[in-house]
Design an enzyme around this catalytic site. Structure first.
Site, mmCIF file in Angstrom:
data_model
loop_
_atom_site.group_PDB
_atom_site.id
_atom_site.type_symbol
_atom_site.label_atom_id
_atom_site.label_comp_id
_atom_site.label_asym_id
_atom_site.label_seq_id
_atom_site.Cartn_x
_atom_site.Cartn_y
_atom_site.Cartn_z
ATOM 1 N N ASP A 1 57.298 30.657 61.648
ATOM 2 C CA ASP A 1 56.492 30.902 62.848
ATOM 3 C C ASP A 1 56.628 32.342 63.318
ATOM 4 O O ASP A 1 57.734 32.810 63.589
ATOM 5 C CB ASP A 1 56.894 29.937 63.970
ATOM 6 C CG ASP A 1 55.769 29.726 64.979
ATOM 7 O OD1 ASP A 1 54.775 30.470 64.914
ATOM 8 O OD2 ASP A 1 55.890 28.832 65.817
ATOM 9 N N ASP B 1 60.832 33.839 57.126
ATOM 10 C CA ASP B 1 60.657 33.024 58.328
ATOM 11 C C ASP B 1 59.256 32.418 58.332
ATOM 12 O O ASP B 1 58.371 32.873 57.596
ATOM 13 C CB ASP B 1 60.868 33.909 59.562
ATOM 14 C CG ASP B 1 60.640 33.164 60.858
ATOM 15 O OD1 ASP B 1 61.263 32.104 61.050
ATOM 16 O OD2 ASP B 1 59.812 33.626 61.664
ATOM 17 N N ASP C 1 59.926 38.004 61.921
ATOM 18 C CA ASP C 1 59.282 38.681 63.052
ATOM 19 C C ASP C 1 60.189 38.834 64.259
ATOM 20 O O ASP C 1 59.835 39.522 65.214
ATOM 21 C CB ASP C 1 58.044 37.888 63.490
ATOM 22 C CG ASP C 1 58.427 36.563 64.136
ATOM 23 O OD1 ASP C 1 58.204 36.391 65.351
ATOM 24 O OD2 ASP C 1 58.986 35.693 63.440
#
Length: 256
Positions: A12, A10, A208
């Protein structure tokens, strides 16, 4: 910790936080590059072309990759629709340049009245007229596709509307649910695997956000590595029935 033949990563919250650098991110990518381990940034952002993503990583985070390392929900949407048929297809799009370019590159042509598909993603200049055209086309029989279900995006001002919020308006107007492509759906993961040329057992999804990144891996049967540098907290993940394969505080802890 298992060492994988490839990684889906991922952006951001994992590689950066908005405009803020995540210290271990640059080193993690450079370790992968040094060992020639394939990796693919898998992002729900449908607004930007891969070239823009590459430029942002280089300019703002000193992370140097190529367009071959980028896989957006726009690219996954175009790949998914292209694989559905061998015939030339038409599409009406609510979305930014990244989504439109991805569809054009796969041979789709734009049609406002009777398209085969209506594809809706994040559009910073969305208008009532665009919603009207999308709604009428779906009512006429166009298949309804959504790039991703993210209702909000974090920026320096707070949580602003995401693609899911735009798509929700069309769902409300048509009383129909979109077919979603991006994380946490398995579709984008399957397409990413095809691009990497690896099997599910060979890769891990690094992210995240439990609800998008980790859930996407779970839905696709891929191992997951949750790093606590962004959205999800340890307290939140503790309540989940299915846990990530690994939970780490930093990308520095990933053994490759």
């Amino acid at each position: 910790m298992k060492k994988y033949a490839g990684y889906m990563i991922d952006l951001d919250g994992t590689i950066y936080r908005g405009k803020e650098k995540i210290p271990a991110a640059k080193d993690f990518i450079e370790r992968l590059q040094a060992k020639e381990i394939p990796f693919l940034f898998v992002t729900n952002n449908s607004t930007q072309a891969p070239e823009k993503v590459v430029a942002n990583l280089a300019k703002n985070f000193d992370i140097h990759v190529t367009v071959d390392n980028i896989y957006t929900s726009a690219l996954a949407t175009a790949d998914y629709l292209h694989d559905l048929t061998t015939k030339k297809q038409t599409v009406y799009v609510i979305g930014e340049l990244g989504l439109k370019q991805a569809l054009l590159a796969k041979g789709f042509t734009f049609e406002e009245v009777t398209p085969d598909y209506v594809v809706v993603g994040l559009d910073y200049d969305v208008t009532y007229h665009k919603f009207e055209l999308a709604t009428l086309a779906i009512k006429r029989g166009a298949k309804f596709i959504g790039t991703n279900a993210d209702t909000n995006l974090p920026n320096e001002r707070g949580l602003v509307p995401g693609a899911g919020s735009v798509i929700a308006l069309v769902e409300c107007a048509t009383q129909m649910k979109a077919k979603y492509i991006g994380k946490p759906e398995a579709i984008i993961m399957d397409k990413a695997l095809q691009k990497m040329g690896l099997t599910k057992e060979q890769v891990a999804m690094v992210g995240d956000n439990y609800m998008t990144d980790i859930q996407a891996g779970i839905n696709c049967g891929i191992d997951t590595i949750l790093v606590y540098t962004g959205v999800s907290t340890k307290e939140q993940v503790a309540t989940k029935e299915i846990k990530p394969t690994y939970e780490l505080d930093s990308l520095a802890e990933i053994e490759i």
